[in-house]
Design a protein around this motif. Structure first.
Motif, short mmCIF file in Angstrom:
data_model
loop_
_atom_site.label_atom_id
_atom_site.label_comp_id
_atom_site.label_asym_id
_atom_site.label_seq_id
_atom_site.Cartn_x
_atom_site.Cartn_y
_atom_site.Cartn_z
N TRP A 156 10.87 2.50 15.81
CA TRP A 156 11.25 2.08 14.43
C TRP A 156 12.81 1.58 14.83
N ASP A 157 13.03 0.34 13.89
CA ASP A 157 14.38 -0.24 14.05
C ASP A 157 15.29 0.84 13.23
N ASN A 158 14.87 1.53 12.14
CA ASN A 158 15.51 2.72 11.41
C ASN A 158 14.64 3.98 11.50
N PRO A 159 14.73 4.96 12.33
CA PRO A 159 13.74 5.61 12.77
C PRO A 159 13.87 7.06 11.64
N GLU A 160 15.07 6.88 10.93
CA GLU A 160 15.22 8.12 9.93
C GLU A 160 14.49 7.89 8.79
N LEU A 161 14.14 6.54 8.37
CA LEU A 161 13.18 6.21 7.42
C LEU A 161 11.95 5.38 7.69
N LYS A 162 11.69 5.47 9.19
CA LYS A 162 10.68 4.88 9.56
C LYS A 162 10.34 3.59 8.79
N ARG A 163 11.35 2.78 9.10
CA ARG A 163 11.21 1.37 8.63
C ARG A 163 12.00 0.31 9.81
N ASN A 164 11.31 -0.97 9.64
CA ASN A 164 11.74 -1.93 10.65
C ASN A 164 12.67 -2.83 9.80
N PHE A 165 13.36 -3.62 10.50
CA PHE A 165 14.39 -4.62 9.98
C PHE A 165 13.68 -5.67 9.17
N ASN A 166 14.25 -5.98 7.82
CA ASN A 166 13.69 -6.82 7.13
C ASN A 166 12.28 -6.43 6.57
N GLU A 167 11.69 -5.30 6.54
CA GLU A 167 10.50 -4.87 6.06
C GLU A 167 10.75 -4.38 4.78
N PRO A 168 9.88 -5.15 3.75
CA PRO A 168 9.96 -5.04 2.35
C PRO A 168 9.65 -3.47 2.00
N MET A 169 10.57 -2.99 1.14
CA MET A 169 10.45 -1.47 1.02
C MET A 169 9.61 -1.38 -0.24
N HIS A 170 8.69 -0.37 -0.27
CA HIS A 170 7.78 -0.08 -1.59
C HIS A 170 8.70 0.13 -2.75
N ALA A 171 8.08 -0.17 -4.02
CA ALA A 171 8.49 -0.24 -5.20
C ALA A 171 8.85 1.41 -5.46
N GLU A 172 7.90 2.25 -4.81
CA GLU A 172 7.99 3.46 -5.03
C GLU A 172 8.84 4.42 -4.02
N PHE A 173 9.63 3.71 -3.11
CA PHE A 173 10.13 4.21 -1.85
C PHE A 173 10.80 5.60 -2.00
N PRO B 158 1.00 -1.25 0.13
CA PRO B 158 -0.11 0.05 0.17
C PRO B 158 0.77 1.21 0.00
N MET B 159 0.33 2.33 -0.61
CA MET B 159 1.13 3.49 -0.87
C MET B 159 0.70 4.26 0.75
N VAL B 160 1.83 4.18 1.38
CA VAL B 160 1.77 4.73 2.77
C VAL B 160 3.13 5.82 2.93
N SER B 161 2.93 6.97 2.94
CA SER B 161 4.46 7.77 2.98
C SER B 161 4.98 7.83 4.38
N GLY B 162 6.13 8.44 4.49
CA GLY B 162 6.55 8.46 5.72
C GLY B 162 5.93 9.43 6.75
N ASP B 163 5.18 10.62 6.27
CA ASP B 163 4.58 11.32 6.82
C ASP B 163 3.27 10.84 7.46
N SER B 164 2.96 9.74 7.09
CA SER B 164 1.45 9.12 7.58
C SER B 164 1.91 8.24 8.74
N LYS B 165 3.06 7.86 8.73
CA LYS B 165 3.46 6.55 9.83
C LYS B 165 3.69 7.29 11.14
N ASP B 166 3.46 6.63 12.22
CA ASP B 166 3.62 7.19 13.65
C ASP B 166 5.01 7.54 14.05
N PRO B 167 5.36 8.79 14.43
CA PRO B 167 6.51 9.24 14.59
C PRO B 167 7.14 8.83 16.01
N PHE B 168 6.01 8.10 16.85
CA PHE B 168 6.63 7.57 18.24
C PHE B 168 6.73 6.20 18.31
N TYR B 169 6.57 5.57 17.27
CA TYR B 169 6.58 4.08 17.21
C TYR B 169 8.04 4.02 17.16
#
Length: 174
Positions: free
Chosen positions: A89-106, A76-87
């Motif tokens: 994250w394993d990589n808070p700069e990109l708001k991603r977790n380890f081994n999480e697949p990246m979107h094709a339009e990342f 799904p198209m979910v941009s970084g602005d829509s993700k929870d800033p207080f979660y």
């Protein structure tokens, strides 16, 4: 010289004996995430879902329309602005977790880029009307005023008055 050869052989032996440890530390290569062929059977679909760390019910590949996405998941198209800033994250700069697949339009939907959930202030036709109004208005002013110049292209020619000498080769003091 002998000690260097012995240490190289020793490190080579250590590497061969501890290959599992080295592989576990490495974890993955970029080639591991290269999309494979489009899944045609249910077994291929389940294997592709497992490859990208998704549950088979969540896995939906891009359509096989010749664009080259293969078995890559259509996330799904979910941009970084829509993700929870207080979660946490394993990589808070990109708001991603380890081994999480990246979107094709990342590269498009990162936090410092386009926000897909942002609502426009005005409808899209208003932006097009403003753009086309400025472009056609500028062209119309140019077309209408092209023949009405604000300056004379050159000063009039400076001819001498009739009967008056224009120049002479005589010295002025004679």
């Amino acid at each position: 010289m002998n000690s260097i050869i012995k240490s190289a052989k020793l490190s080579n032996t250590w590497l061969k004996n501890n290959a599992i440890l080295v592989t576990a530390v490495r974890n993955h290569w970029n080639k591991d995430y290269k999309p494979g062929p489009y899944p045609k059977t249910e077994a291929e679909r389940v294997a592709a879902a497992d490859k990208y760390g998704l549950h088979p019910s969540e896995y939906k590949p891009y359509p096989d329309d010749g664009q080259g996405c293969g078995d890559y998941p259509n996330l799904p198209m979910v941009s970084g602005d829509s993700k929870d800033p207080f979660y946490p994250w394993d990589n808070p700069e990109l708001k991603r977790n380890f081994n999480e697949p990246m979107h094709a339009e990342f590269d498009l939907i990162r936090e410092d880029r386009y926000d897909v959930s942002a609502k426009l202030r005005y409808p899209l036709w208003v932006f097009w009307a403003q753009f086309l109004g400025v472009m056609f208005g500028t062209f119309a002013l140019y077309s209408l005023l092209e023949n009405v110049k604000m300056f004379h292209p050159a000063i009039p020619r400076q001819y001498p008055s009739p009967g008056k000498k224009h120049y002479t080769f005589e010295r002025a003091d004679e």
